[in-house]
Design an enzyme around this catalytic site. Structure first.
Site, PDB file in Angstrom:
ATOM      1  CB  CYS A  23     -53.392 -12.711  38.861  1.00  0.00           C
ATOM      2  SG  CYS A  23     -53.566 -13.984  37.596  1.00  0.00           S
ATOM      3  CG  HIS A  71     -55.772 -13.847  41.747  1.00  0.00           C
ATOM      4  ND1 HIS A  71     -56.780 -13.687  40.832  1.00  0.00           N
ATOM      5  CD2 HIS A  71     -54.911 -14.751  41.219  1.00  0.00           C
ATOM      6  CE1 HIS A  71     -56.522 -14.450  39.788  1.00  0.00           C
ATOM      7  NE2 HIS A  71     -55.399 -15.110  39.995  1.00  0.00           N
ATOM      8  CG  ASN A  73     -57.369 -17.198  37.496  1.00  0.00           C
ATOM      9  OD1 ASN A  73     -57.633 -16.000  37.454  1.00  0.00           O
ATOM     10  ND2 ASN A  73     -56.137 -17.658  37.618  1.00  0.00           N
TER      11      ASN A  73
HETATM   12  O1  UT7 Z   1     -53.529 -16.734  38.608  1.00  0.00           O
HETATM   13  C1  UT7 Z   1     -52.315 -17.389  38.471  1.00  0.00           C
HETATM   14  C2  UT7 Z   1     -52.529 -18.321  37.341  1.00  0.00           C
HETATM   15  N1  UT7 Z   1     -52.152 -19.675  37.465  1.00  0.00           N
HETATM   16  C3  UT7 Z   1     -52.165 -20.429  38.578  1.00  0.00           C
HETATM   17  O2  UT7 Z   1     -52.387 -20.040  39.687  1.00  0.00           O
HETATM   18  C4  UT7 Z   1     -51.851 -21.886  38.342  1.00  0.00           C
HETATM   19  C5  UT7 Z   1     -51.151 -22.547  39.488  1.00  0.00           C
HETATM   20  N2  UT7 Z   1     -51.062 -23.978  39.227  1.00  0.00           N
HETATM   21  C6  UT7 Z   1     -52.128 -24.784  39.356  1.00  0.00           C
HETATM   22  O3  UT7 Z   1     -53.204 -24.337  39.722  1.00  0.00           O
HETATM   23  C7  UT7 Z   1     -51.929 -26.239  39.096  1.00  0.00           C
HETATM   24  O4  UT7 Z   1     -50.568 -26.494  38.838  1.00  0.00           O
HETATM   25  C8  UT7 Z   1     -52.783 -26.778  37.900  1.00  0.00           C
HETATM   26  C9  UT7 Z   1     -54.259 -26.793  38.287  1.00  0.00           C
HETATM   27  C10 UT7 Z   1     -52.577 -25.911  36.673  1.00  0.00           C
HETATM   28  C11 UT7 Z   1     -52.385 -28.201  37.582  1.00  0.00           C
HETATM   29  O5  UT7 Z   1     -52.524 -29.013  38.727  1.00  0.00           O
HETATM   30  P1  UT7 Z   1     -51.324 -29.975  39.178  1.00  0.00           P
HETATM   31  O6  UT7 Z   1     -51.810 -30.725  40.340  1.00  0.00           O
HETATM   32  O7  UT7 Z   1     -50.095 -29.120  39.345  1.00  0.00           O
HETATM   33  O8  UT7 Z   1     -51.205 -30.933  37.926  1.00  0.00           O
HETATM   34  P2  UT7 Z   1     -49.935 -31.199  37.014  1.00  0.00           P
HETATM   35  O9  UT7 Z   1     -49.634 -30.011  36.162  1.00  0.00           O
HETATM   36  O10 UT7 Z   1     -48.854 -31.757  37.868  1.00  0.00           O
HETATM   37  O11 UT7 Z   1     -50.502 -32.339  36.077  1.00  0.00           O
HETATM   38  C12 UT7 Z   1     -50.875 -33.614  36.597  1.00  0.00           C
HETATM   39  C13 UT7 Z   1     -51.407 -34.436  35.454  1.00  0.00           C
HETATM   40  C14 UT7 Z   1     -50.523 -34.406  34.205  1.00  0.00           C
HETATM   41  O12 UT7 Z   1     -50.545 -35.696  33.645  1.00  0.00           O
HETATM   42  P3  UT7 Z   1     -49.333 -36.723  33.905  1.00  0.00           P
HETATM   43  O13 UT7 Z   1     -48.109 -36.012  33.393  1.00  0.00           O
HETATM   44  O14 UT7 Z   1     -49.305 -36.931  35.388  1.00  0.00           O
HETATM   45  O15 UT7 Z   1     -49.731 -37.912  33.121  1.00  0.00           O
HETATM   46  C15 UT7 Z   1     -51.232 -33.459  33.301  1.00  0.00           C
HETATM   47  O16 UT7 Z   1     -50.990 -33.716  31.931  1.00  0.00           O
HETATM   48  O17 UT7 Z   1     -52.687 -33.937  35.029  1.00  0.00           O
HETATM   49  C16 UT7 Z   1     -52.674 -33.729  33.615  1.00  0.00           C
HETATM   50  N3  UT7 Z   1     -53.574 -32.627  33.326  1.00  0.00           N
HETATM   51  C17 UT7 Z   1     -54.902 -32.786  33.195  1.00  0.00           C
HETATM   52  N4  UT7 Z   1     -55.675 -33.881  33.249  1.00  0.00           N
HETATM   53  C18 UT7 Z   1     -56.993 -33.712  33.082  1.00  0.00           C
HETATM   54  C19 UT7 Z   1     -53.279 -31.296  33.186  1.00  0.00           C
HETATM   55  N5  UT7 Z   1     -54.420 -30.615  32.953  1.00  0.00           N
HETATM   56  C20 UT7 Z   1     -55.421 -31.518  32.952  1.00  0.00           C
HETATM   57  C21 UT7 Z   1     -56.820 -31.395  32.771  1.00  0.00           C
HETATM   58  N6  UT7 Z   1     -57.560 -32.523  32.838  1.00  0.00           N
HETATM   59  N7  UT7 Z   1     -57.423 -30.213  32.546  1.00  0.00           N
END
Ligand code: UT7
Length: 330
Positions: A113, A257, A287
């Site tokens: 990134c 980014h 992204n």
């Molecule tokens: O360029 C750098 C690259 N990466 C980043 O910048 C990523 C930075 N992180 C993020 O953007 C966020 O952490 C995410 C968008 C990846 C995830 O969002 P979050 O609010 O941190 O969600 P989480 O990982 O805490 O997950 C919440 C819930 C989980 O379910 P449970 O455990 O609460 O039952 C996940 O399994 O959402 C679930 N989940 C989804 N549900 C529907 C994870 N991905 C998905 C999905 N659709 N695509």
């Protein structure tokens, strides 16, 4: 004093628009989840057979035209990508060949990134020292073939898209251009966004057992990445301001980014600026890793948000961890 500036910018995204609903047909996710957690509405996916060098070529053609120069004027190619066409050679030489450049140097960099900002810093050094007059800096990615489009990969695969952004970096004697670049890394977090395979630490680099175990896909600890990103973005923006004796009030636009709209909003909150100061076009492209800053910069210019003499900060954070910023007087 010779400075380096962006003399031309060009972008290209594949024609295929992939909506959140289309992804919801492939995995257990919803449009609502993706929009509210990331701000992403659509992304582009390349056609089979298209690599990042193929996306880079039309973007580079536009960048050369915008700069008012031709293929013959370019002295050096820098290709930033985390998804190179091939393991070897790099994608830079493919662009050199496909566009018929002279037998100039072609350097691939893999800083994910942060690739575009690291690339800017390399280009800036070559230009400022008088080594080169015009450099082609490419950020291009084909992420769609590297992500797991099933429920097991949904935390990562809904985020990423394909695209290319290309800048011509040229020499100028005017009071404008790249004023400073700030580069960082912290490898202790290398597994937090990790594409492990193929790896040279074992033979074969990728086995049929690996594929059966689904080990070829990227892995990410999203919450941990988020937690670091919202600290490092403001930090590296402030570092750029301090290095140039500026304050956030001097900045017309932060063009970061595009990782997640929630990250950008949190950066604005922590820096005590209006959300609109941190530019976002993630709703359109997701992204796109090394391509995201030039794609965002091009859109911000098209929207008339940047004029000559404005100060911009281009910050990035991603896999490594790496983070970086560039301060530009437009
Ligand atoms: O360029 C750098 C690259 N990466 C980043 O910048 C990523 C930075 N992180 C993020 O953007 C966020 O952490 C995410 C968008 C990846 C995830 O969002 P979050 O609010 O941190 O969600 P989480 O990982 O805490 O997950 C919440 C819930 C989980 O379910 P449970 O455990 O609460 O039952 C996940 O399994 O959402 C679930 N989940 C989804 N549900 C529907 C994870 N991905 C998905 C999905 N659709 N695509």
């Amino acid at each position: 004093m010779t400075r380096a500036y962006i003399s031309g910018l060009g972008t290209y995204v594949p024609e295929r628009v992939v909506t959140n609903d289309e992804l919801a047909g492939l995995m257990d996710t919803t449009d609502e989840w993706i929009r509210t957690r990331t701000g992403i509405e659509t992304r582009r996916f390349a056609e089979p057979g298209q690599g990042p060098s193929d996306l880079a070529v039309p973007a580079a053609e536009k960048a050369l035209e915008a700069a008012g120069i031709t293929v013959a004027d370019i002295d050096f190619i820098i290709f930033a990508t985390s998804t190179p066409d091939y393991y070897a050679p790099g994608s830079g030489v493919l662009v050199q060949h496909k566009m018929g450049f002279r037998e100039i140097g072609a350097l691939d960099i893999r800083v994910q990134c942060c690739g575009f900002v690291y690339g800017l810093s390399i280009a800036e050094q070559y230009i400022r020292t008088g080594t080169f007059r015009h450099i082609l800096l490419i950020g291009a990615e084909v992420q769609s073939t590297t992500i797991n489009l099933s429920t097991a990969g949904r935390d990562i695969s809904v985020l990423f898209g394909d695209g290319a952004g290309v800048a011509v970096i040229s020499a100028t004697e005017e009071d404008r251009g790249i004023l400073s670049c700030h580069l960082h890394s912290q490898g202790e977090y290398y597994k937090e966004i990790f594409v492990e395979l193929p790896t040279t630490t074992k033979s074969p680099r990728l086995s049929s057992e690996d594929l059966e175990d689904d080990r070829q896909w990227p892995r990410m600890n999203g919450r941990e990445v988020f937690r670091h990103a919202v600290v490092r973005f403001p930090e590296v923006i402030q570092e750029a301001l301090d290095a140039n004796g500026l304050t956030i009030a001097d900045i017309t636009l932060i063009v970061p980014h595009q990782a997640n709209l929630r990250i950008s909003r949190e950066v604005a909150r922590r820096m005590k600026v209006a959300p609109d100061l941190v530019y976002s076009n993630i709703h359109k492209y997701g992204n796109t890793t090394a391509a995201s800053i030039p794609l965002a910069l091009a859109d911000a210019l098209d929207e008339g948000l940047i004029k000559s003499g404005d100060y911009l900060v281009l910050p990035a954070f991603g896999s490594g961890f790496t983070w970086a910023s560039a301060l530009i007087k437009w």
